[in-house]
Write a protein that holds these residues in place. Structure first.
Motif, mmCIF file in Angstrom:
data_model
loop_
_atom_site.group_PDB
_atom_site.id
_atom_site.type_symbol
_atom_site.label_atom_id
_atom_site.label_comp_id
_atom_site.label_asym_id
_atom_site.label_seq_id
_atom_site.Cartn_x
_atom_site.Cartn_y
_atom_site.Cartn_z
ATOM 1 N N PHE A 1 0.861 -1.183 0.000
ATOM 2 C CA PHE A 1 0.000 0.000 0.000
ATOM 3 C C PHE A 1 0.893 1.227 0.000
ATOM 4 N N LEU A 2 0.576 2.195 -0.834
ATOM 5 C CA LEU A 2 1.281 3.471 -0.883
ATOM 6 C C LEU A 2 0.258 4.564 -0.621
ATOM 7 N N GLY A 3 0.571 5.484 0.296
ATOM 8 C CA GLY A 3 -0.416 6.521 0.580
ATOM 9 C C GLY A 3 0.094 7.566 1.540
ATOM 10 N N ASP A 4 -0.822 8.484 1.911
ATOM 11 C CA ASP A 4 -0.496 9.464 2.943
ATOM 12 C C ASP A 4 -0.863 8.865 4.291
ATOM 13 N N SER A 5 -0.713 9.631 5.353
ATOM 14 C CA SER A 5 -0.895 9.069 6.690
ATOM 15 C C SER A 5 -2.330 8.608 6.929
ATOM 16 N N TYR A 6 -3.318 9.318 6.369
ATOM 17 C CA TYR A 6 -4.719 8.916 6.529
ATOM 18 C C TYR A 6 -4.971 7.598 5.799
ATOM 19 N N GLN A 7 -4.513 7.506 4.565
ATOM 20 C CA GLN A 7 -4.741 6.295 3.776
ATOM 21 C C GLN A 7 -4.051 5.084 4.393
ATOM 22 N N LEU A 8 -2.848 5.282 4.915
ATOM 23 C CA LEU A 8 -2.116 4.162 5.488
ATOM 24 C C LEU A 8 -2.708 3.718 6.820
ATOM 25 N N ALA A 9 -3.301 4.673 7.563
ATOM 26 C CA ALA A 9 -3.992 4.296 8.794
ATOM 27 C C ALA A 9 -5.163 3.372 8.474
ATOM 28 N N LYS A 10 -5.872 3.666 7.384
ATOM 29 C CA LYS A 10 -6.987 2.818 6.973
ATOM 30 C C LYS A 10 -6.480 1.503 6.369
ATOM 31 N N ALA A 11 -5.372 1.565 5.649
ATOM 32 C CA ALA A 11 -4.818 0.355 5.038
ATOM 33 C C ALA A 11 -4.402 -0.648 6.098
ATOM 34 N N ALA A 12 -3.909 -0.149 7.231
ATOM 35 C CA ALA A 12 -3.487 -1.039 8.308
ATOM 36 C C ALA A 12 -4.658 -1.868 8.829
ATOM 37 N N LEU A 13 -5.879 -1.332 8.681
ATOM 38 C CA LEU A 13 -7.072 -2.045 9.144
ATOM 39 C C LEU A 13 -7.575 -3.065 8.124
ATOM 40 N N SER A 14 -7.107 -2.949 6.893
ATOM 41 C CA SER A 14 -7.688 -3.742 5.810
ATOM 42 C C SER A 14 -7.057 -5.119 5.643
ATOM 43 N N LYS A 15 -6.015 -5.408 6.420
ATOM 44 C CA LYS A 15 -5.333 -6.696 6.290
ATOM 45 C C LYS A 15 -5.274 -7.421 7.641
ATOM 46 N N PRO A 16 -6.433 -7.801 8.187
ATOM 47 C CA PRO A 16 -6.435 -8.462 9.504
ATOM 48 C C PRO A 16 -5.723 -9.802 9.509
ATOM 49 N N GLU A 17 -5.550 -10.404 8.317
ATOM 50 C CA GLU A 17 -4.887 -11.702 8.266
ATOM 51 C C GLU A 17 -3.361 -11.583 8.335
ATOM 52 N N ALA A 18 -2.836 -10.388 8.112
ATOM 53 C CA ALA A 18 -1.380 -10.193 8.131
ATOM 54 C C ALA A 18 -0.866 -10.222 9.569
ATOM 55 N N GLU A 19 0.118 -11.045 9.821
ATOM 56 C CA GLU A 19 0.699 -11.129 11.160
ATOM 57 C C GLU A 19 1.769 -10.066 11.376
ATOM 58 N N HIS A 20 2.364 -9.616 10.274
ATOM 59 C CA HIS A 20 3.461 -8.649 10.366
ATOM 60 C C HIS A 20 3.133 -7.434 9.500
ATOM 61 N N ILE A 21 3.096 -6.254 10.115
ATOM 62 C CA ILE A 21 2.890 -4.999 9.398
ATOM 63 C C ILE A 21 4.218 -4.253 9.423
ATOM 64 N N VAL A 22 4.872 -4.174 8.280
ATOM 65 C CA VAL A 22 6.145 -3.452 8.187
ATOM 66 C C VAL A 22 5.840 -2.060 7.640
ATOM 67 N N PHE A 23 6.086 -1.051 8.474
ATOM 68 C CA PHE A 23 5.702 0.316 8.122
ATOM 69 C C PHE A 23 6.918 1.100 7.640
ATOM 70 N N CYS A 24 6.964 1.364 6.350
ATOM 71 C CA CYS A 24 8.031 2.185 5.773
ATOM 72 C C CYS A 24 7.574 3.639 5.830
ATOM 73 N N GLY A 25 7.811 4.229 6.973
ATOM 74 C CA GLY A 25 7.414 5.607 7.253
ATOM 75 C C GLY A 25 8.226 6.073 8.433
ATOM 76 N N VAL A 26 7.583 6.766 9.371
ATOM 77 C CA VAL A 26 8.294 7.243 10.551
ATOM 78 C C VAL A 26 7.585 6.753 11.810
ATOM 79 N N HIS A 27 8.183 7.023 12.953
ATOM 80 C CA HIS A 27 7.798 6.390 14.203
ATOM 81 C C HIS A 27 6.336 6.596 14.569
ATOM 82 N N PHE A 28 5.835 7.843 14.455
ATOM 83 C CA PHE A 28 4.454 8.077 14.879
ATOM 84 C C PHE A 28 3.463 7.301 14.005
#
Length: 424
Positions: free
Chosen positions: A99-126
Motif C-alpha cells: 500500500f502506498l499513501g499518505d498518513s490517513y490512507q495508510l492508517a486505513k490500510a493497516a485495518l484492511s489486512k487483519p490476516e497479516a501477522e506482520h505490518i512493516v511500516f516504511c514511514g516514521v515512528h508516529f
C-alpha cells in the motif's frame, strides 16, 4: 533534465540542508540529529531512539542483492506480511510496498489486512505507533529503522501539552481533568492533534474529548470540533491549523500562537478568551522552506504555470498558490492535469520526483531549488527493509513498535474519531 536530490544539493553550495544526503543512513544511526538531508535548523531531540547499526552484511550488499532478498522474503511470508509505504519514501522502498499513501490512507490500510501477522511500516515512528494502536492483537508492527522519527512531532511533547492545558483551563475557569460543557452545551476548549505526533498526545486527545486529524481531513475534523467546543488547541503544526481554520473563515486575530516556553504561551488572558484556535509553535522543516518568492520565480520562468503546495507550508505560500492539499491531493491534482501543463509543487522531493517520472509529458518541478527531503523518511533504506524481512522469516521480530495499552486505549478513541471524519 530532472536533477536527482543529490545533484540539486551539490549545485547549491548555499544550502541550509545537511549535504551528507548521499551518505548511507546507517552511518548516522548512532549520531544525534535527524540525519542526512535534514535542515540544519532542525533542533536535535533530547531523546531519540538510537538503534544499533544495520548488520554489516546488509551494509555491503548491492541494491540488486537487497531487492532480491526483499522479494524472496515477501514470497515466503505471503499473506502473513503487509508492507505500508508513505508517499515520501524513496523509490527503492516504494516498489516493495503493498500500500502506498499518505498518513490517513495508510492508517486505513493497516485495518484492511487483519490476516497479516506482520505490518512493516516504511514511514516514521508516529505512523508505526498508529498502526500498532489500530492493529489486531495478533499483529506485530515493525519499523525498519528506529531512528526514523519526525522533527515536527518532537516539537510537542506530553509534558509541555499537559502544562499548556492546565494553564489554558485555568484561564477558562474549568477543571483540566474534567472539562464540562457550558450552558450552551459546548466545551470551552477541545484538543486536536495532527497525525504527526506521539501516541501519548493522541491519548491526551482521547482522554479530553479530542480528536486526531491528517492533512487530508483537517477541515472535517475542525468542523467536528467546532460543533462541540468554542475553541480548539491545535498541535503540533501551526501552519496546517492556521491554513485550515483561515479557509473556514476564522479570523487571524482569533488564532493566537501558543509558545510552550512562554507564560500563557506568550498571550494575555484576554487573547485566550477571544481565541477560536490556539496554534502550537511547531512546524515541518521541509514545508517551512517554501516561500512566496519561489512561487513568483516559477511564474516568471513559466508563465501560466500552476502551483500547488502542502498545507504545512506557511500561510503566505498557501495564499499565493493556486491550490493546497495533502500529499494524496497533490497527486490527484497532477493526475487531473493535461499533457503540456507546467506544475510547480511545494512538498517533499521524493513525491515530486515520482510525479515527474509518472508524467513525462508535463513539466513538474519542486518550488524549492535547494532540496531538503524529509530526512527521517530517508532513514528507511532497502538495507533495513531486507534485514527486518529476513529476521521475520527466521522467526524473530526486530524493531517492533509496541504502544502500552494504557496509552493505546485513549489514543484509539481519538483515532477512531479521525477515521470517521472522512476527507471532503
Amino acid at each position: 533534465m530532472t536533477l536527482s536530490v543529490t545533484q540539486r544539493i551539490e549545485l547549491s553550495p548555499s544550502s541550509s540542508c545537511n549535504t551528507k544526503l548521499a551518505d548511507d543512513p546507517w552511518a548516522f544511526d548512532l549520531q544525534p540529529g535527524y540525519g542526512p538531508g535534514s535542515s540544519e535548523a532542525d533542533p536535535i531531540p533530547d531523546a531519540t531512539t538510537r538503534p544499533g547499526q544495520l548488520p554489516q552484511a546488509y551494509q555491503e550488499m548491492s541494491q540488486q542483492q537487497l531487492h532480491e532478498r526483499i522479494r524472496r522474503a515477501k514470497a515466503t511470508l505471503a499473506e502473513k506480511l503487509v508492507i505500508l509505504g508513505h508517499f515520501y519514501q524513496r523509490d527503492e522502498v516504494v516498489q516493495h510496498a503493498d500500500f502506498l499513501g499518505d498518513s490517513y490512507q495508510l492508517a486505513k490500510a493497516a485495518l484492511s489486512k487483519p490476516e497479516a501477522e506482520h505490518i512493516v511500516f516504511c514511514g516514521v515512528h508516529f505512523m508505526a505507533e498508529t498502526a500498532d494502536i489500530l492493529s489486531e492483537e495478533h499483529q506485530q508492527v515493525i519499523l525498519p529503522n528506529l531512528a526514523a522519527g519526525c522533527s515536527m512531532a518532537d516539537m510537542a511533547d506530553e509534558d509541555s501539552v499537559e502544562a499548556a492545558w492546565e494553564d489554558i483551563c485555568e484561564v477558562y475557569g474549568v477543571d483540566p481533568e474534567h472539562v464540562e460543557p457550558g450552558a450552551d452545551g459546548k466545551l470551552p476548549i477541545l484538543p486536536v492533534t495532527y497525525m504527526n505526533s506521539s501516541a501519548a498526545l493522541k491519548a491526551f486527545c482521547g482522554r479530553h474529548g479530542g480528536i486526531v486529524c491528517t492533512s487530508s481531513n483537517a477541515t472535517t475534523v475542525l468542523e467536528w470540533a467546532f460543533e462541540r467546543a468554542h475553541r480548539v488547541l491545535f498541535f503540533p503544526d501551526q501552519h496546517l491549523g492556521r491554513n485550515t481554520a483561515k479557509a473556514m473563515g476564522v479570523p487571524l486575530e482569533q488564532m493566537p500562537m501558543w509558545n510552550p516556553r512562554r507564560t500563557l504561551g506568550g498571550n494575555t488572558a484576554e487573547d485566550l478568551q477571544q481565541a477560536k484556535v490556539l496554534l502550537w509553535h511547531g512546524f515541518c522543516s521541509v514545508h517551512k522552506r517554501f516561500n512566496v518568492r519561489q512561487i513568483e520565480k516559477a511564474r516568471e520562468e513559466y508563465p501560466g504555470c500552476r502551483v500547488i503546495v502542502h498545507p504545512e507550508s506557511p500561510m503566505p505560500v498557501v495564499d499565493a498558490a493556486d491550490a493546497a492539499g495533502s500529499t494524496d491531493a497533490i497527486r490527484k491534482y497532477v493526475a487531473a492535469s493535461s499533457p503540456g501543463d507546467v506544475i510547480a509543487i511545494g512538498t517533499e522531493i521524493n513525491l515530486v520526483n515520482r510525479l515527474t517520472s509518472e508524467y513525462p509529458d508535463r513539466t513538474i518541478f519542486c518550488l524549492d531549488p535547494v532540496i531538503c527531503p524529509c530526512s527521517t523518511m530517508y532513514r528507511i533504506h532497502p538495507g533495513y527493509l531486507a534485514w527486518v524481512l529476513d529476521e521475520i522469516v527466521e522467526g524473530r521480530t526486530p524493531n517492533q513498535i509496541i504502544v502500552p495499552e494504557d496509552v493505546a486505549e485513549p489514543a484509539r478513541v481519538a483515532l477512531d474519531r479521525m477515521l470517521a471524519a472522512a476527507p471532503k
